[in-house]
Design an enzyme around this catalytic site. Structure first.
Site, PDB file in Angstrom:
ATOM      1  N   HIS A  52       1.146  -1.276  -0.521  1.00 31.05           N
ATOM      2  CA  HIS A  52      -0.357  -0.137   0.340  1.00 31.05           C
ATOM      3  C   HIS A  52       1.248   1.444  -0.408  1.00 31.05           C
ATOM      4  CE1 HIS A  52       0.977  -1.394   3.882  1.00 31.05           C
ATOM      5  NE2 HIS A  52       0.968   0.025   4.465  1.00 31.05           N
ATOM      6  N   TYR A  53       2.462   1.541   0.000  1.00 28.71           N
ATOM      7  CA  TYR A  53       2.857   2.664   0.088  1.00 28.71           C
ATOM      8  C   TYR A  53       3.239   2.403  -1.682  1.00 28.71           C
ATOM      9  CZ  TYR A  53       5.166   0.826   4.335  1.00 28.71           C
ATOM     10  OH  TYR A  53       5.622   1.178   5.487  1.00 28.71           O
TER      11      TYR A  53
END
Length: 330
Positions: A52-53
């Site tokens: 999710h970065y």
């Protein structure tokens, strides 16, 4: 104190990739690759990535693919930690067996064999899913060699105990800085010591507070995500600068930067806790990498002074906004 993960030795300071993938201020891919190369050359071979970065179309896994496409031989030198099973968009973990499998399969697909996943962990605990279920699902991939080892992130002492009963845990990733010492009092550090589990310490610079770049609330632009965090709110911002000022005094006397003192303090907790503590600061530019990774050793007197400061200067505000706090240290 040296540490190894999945049979690979890691340096004393790692590298957090999230700073390269901030959607509001994303570092161009070519510049990000240069920064990663500088980190590796400076000794940071433990890279902390997250599904999710960034965005679903371009996140830290895509960046890793690009990096190792350019530098394929570096894949043997770097230890990759990946957090998954969580959507910041929905603010909801997916830690059941299906969620774990979907996350790992997606990560493997994006990486496309360019590098290994040496450590995989669910980004946050799920109050509705027992940690045993999550660990068993990851363990399926460890057994087949698709994942090197299992980690825990943002966990409680009780969760560590439950997880270790199912499968060996290679690392625990938790927040630790001069602004955040909760693991010292909530049993997490003691439990890591009991089981000999290294600690990956994220946000060692307290999301930039300990860089010295923020002197007032307005120093953060309107899109800065930190404006959501309790410790950066206008009503407590000036009060929290008191701790920054004390750290700065130590840095000036020592002839180094506040950043280096802050990271050195985190690294020094290896001795007091009894297991390796690896700070994983992020950086968006080579100059920051060089500053972060320049090793500074604090004297016993300096450590005593900083610990005394922690005893008398109150940090105001919680770690996360209300929307995220329900997943803290599950």
């Amino acid at each position: 104190m040296s540490a190894s993960i999945a049979g690979k030795t890691i340096g004393p300071i790692g590298f957090g990739m999230i700073s390269l993938l901030n959607p509001a201020k994303q570092v161009p891919a070519e510049d990000a690759i240069v920064t990663l190369k500088a980190a590796l050359n400076a000794g940071a071979n433990f890279w902390n990535a997250g599904e999710h970065y960034g965005t679903p179309d371009y996140n830290s896994l895509h960046l890793l693919n690009a990096y190792f496409t350019k530098y394929p031989k570096d894949a043997e030198k770097v230890v990759i930690s990946v957090k998954g099973c969580f959507s910041f968009k929905d603010r909801k973990p997916a830690n059941d067996a299906d969620g774990v499998r979907a996350s790992i399969e997606n990560c493997l697909s994006v990486l496309d064999g360019k590098c290994s996943i040496d450590l995989f962990q669910a980004s946050r605990g799920d109050p509705g899913v027992p940690i045993e279920v999550t660990v068993r699902a990851i363990a399926e991939y460890v057994k087949t060699g698709k994942v090197g080892s299992i980690g825990l992130s943002e966990c409680s002492a009780a969760t560590i105990r439950k997880a270790v009963a199912v499968h060996p845990i290679a690392a625990v990733e938790v927040e630790l800085s001069l602004f955040e010492t909760g693991i010292m009092s909530n049993g997490v550090s003691d439990t890591c010591k009991e089981f000999g589990i290294p600690i990956a310490a994220y946000s060692p610079l307290s999301r930039g507070f300990l860089t010295g770049q923020l002197r007032k609330y307005e120093d953060m632009d309107e899109k800065d995500f930190r404006r959501m965090f309790p410790r950066f709110q206008p009503d407590v911002f000036d009060g929290n600068l008191k701790l920054v000022d004390e750290v700065e005094k130590v840095a000036k006397r020592k002839g180094c930067s506040m950043v280096q003192v802050a990271i050195a303090w985190v690294a020094a907790q290896s001795k007091s806790i009894g297991v390796p503590v690896i700070p994983i600061p992020g950086a968006g530019a080579v100059s920051r990498v060089e500053e972060n990774l320049k090793r500074v050793e604090l004297t016993a007197e300096e450590l005593t002074e900083l610990n005394e400061v922690l005893g008398r200067v109150e940090v105001k505000g919680g770690r996360y906004p209300a929307g995220f706090s329900r997943f803290e240290s599950v």
